[in-house]
Design an enzyme around this catalytic site. Structure first.
Site, PDB file in Angstrom:
ATOM      1  N   TYR A  36      -2.098  -0.908   1.453  1.00  0.00           N
ATOM      2  CA  TYR A  36      -3.380  -1.381   0.937  1.00  0.00           C
ATOM      3  C   TYR A  36      -4.287  -1.803   2.084  1.00  0.00           C
ATOM      4  O   TYR A  36      -5.475  -1.423   2.136  1.00  0.00           O
ATOM      5  CB  TYR A  36      -3.157  -2.550  -0.014  1.00  0.00           C
ATOM      6  CG  TYR A  36      -4.432  -3.098  -0.632  1.00  0.00           C
ATOM      7  CD1 TYR A  36      -5.223  -2.314  -1.454  1.00  0.00           C
ATOM      8  CD2 TYR A  36      -4.837  -4.414  -0.382  1.00  0.00           C
ATOM      9  CE1 TYR A  36      -6.386  -2.810  -2.017  1.00  0.00           C
ATOM     10  CE2 TYR A  36      -5.992  -4.925  -0.946  1.00  0.00           C
ATOM     11  CZ  TYR A  36      -6.771  -4.116  -1.765  1.00  0.00           C
ATOM     12  OH  TYR A  36      -7.932  -4.626  -2.321  1.00  0.00           O
ATOM     13  N   SER A  87     -11.763  -5.355   1.786  1.00  0.00           N
ATOM     14  CA  SER A  87     -11.006  -6.555   1.424  1.00  0.00           C
ATOM     15  C   SER A  87     -10.572  -7.266   2.696  1.00  0.00           C
ATOM     16  O   SER A  87     -10.403  -6.638   3.752  1.00  0.00           O
ATOM     17  CB  SER A  87      -9.766  -6.166   0.614  1.00  0.00           C
ATOM     18  OG  SER A  87      -8.864  -7.255   0.487  1.00  0.00           O
TER      19      SER A  87
END
Length: 315
Positions: free
Chosen positions: A187, A161
């Site tokens: 994350y 990501s």
């Protein structure tokens, strides 16, 4: 650290997964897509099935996977869609999946994940985002390595990501045992780990013919955002300027994964990071595109590999 010479690829941010596989014949190839029951996972699986591959949806909820498998079969005419339970934060579940696999594996798409969750830990005390997004996928890919090697030219796709830009892997405190927990930093760290895995796995497994690349699928609203508030999503949607995400459909979000899994243009290419169906350049400060140099650092990639092996070997 180098990013390599980009390949000329005729797809872009608006391309959909089915466009990427148009004209390709994947009959006889076997694929596993983690998180293949929803979101970009199901669209990745659909494109692979449409090109003729035998696809296994590796999912936490088999009933959801069965529904997705029926729908994929109906939409593609390919009945060779299997479903198997896989819970990435449970090493016993990963081991059971690996033990049940028989024969070669040509494509492994490490797609499943969690994002920006509150602080949760596995029974071993591992931070849940790192455990799910990196450790579980590492254990899965490592366990399936003989099957990947048997395919003689396997592709592994590591779904990262742009959030990797939020944090390197903080080796001194990966699991937030001493520093304050911040969901997005956790994350981001796990997504950096996904890129570093691609770098090191390609180096270590190249002699087996296994190539691994990482990617940012784009901003897509799916179940991945279940821990993200509506206010946070609204703020993301309203952002403007060079840091704003460009929202995609799930079909568009799956396109880069499918490209890395199937395109003959990427034969011999590994250890790289892609976005919008193109190899990404280095990130420029103030933007949310490109790859962070620390995510391609070979020393960090080797350190993460060794740290991960030690972690998984600890009872």
């Amino acid at each position: 650290m180098t990013i390599g010479t980009p390949v000329n690829i005729p797809f872009n941010a608006s391309s959909a997964a089915l466009e990427v596989v148009a004209g390709l014949d994947l009959h006889g190839r076997r694929a596993v897509v983690t998180g293949g029951g929803s979101g970009i996972g199901v669209e990745t699986a659909r494109a692979l099935a449409a090109a003729g591959a035998d696809v296994t949806l590796a999912v936490r909820k088999p009933e959801q996977g069965e529904r997705a498998a029926r729908e994929i079969a109906a939409s593609t005419g390919n009945e060779r869609i299997g479903v198997a339970r896989l819970d990435l934060d449970d090493l016993a579940s990963v081991a059971a999946f690996v033990a049940a696999w028989d024969g070669p594996l040509h494509i492994l798409v490490n797609n499943a994940g969690i994002m920006a969750s509150p602080l949760m830990r596995t029974p071993q005390g591992w931070e849940m985002q790192f455990a799910t997004n990196h450790l579980g996928h590492f254990a899965l890919a490592s366990g399936l390595r003989p099957a990947l090697a048997a395919a003689q030219g396997a592709r592994v796709v590591s779904v990262s990501s742009a959030a990797h830009l939020r944090s390197p892997v903080v080796f001194d405190d990966i699991h937030f045992e001493r520093r304050e927990y911040e969901p997005w930093a956790a994350y981001g760290q796990s997504k950096t780990a996904n890129v570093l895995f691609a770098v090191e796995a390609t180096r270590r497994w190249a002699d087996d013919g296994i190539l691994v690349n990482a990617l940012h699928p784009g901003a897509i609203q799916t179940n991945l955002q279940r821990y993200v508030t509506e206010e946070q999503l609204a703020r993301l949607r309203s952002e403007s300027g060079p840091a704003a995400p460009s929202w995609k459909t799930p079909e568009q979000g799956a396109a880069t994964s499918v490209l890395l899994a199937t395109s003959p243009l990427l034969d011999g290419i590994g250890g790289r990071y892609f976005e919008d169906c193109q190899q990404a350049g280095l990130n420029q400060p103030g933007t949310r595109t490109g790859v962070a140099p620390y995510a391609l650092d070979p020393e960090a990639a080797d350190r993460l590999w060794q740290t991960t092996e030690q972690t998984l070997a600890t009872p």
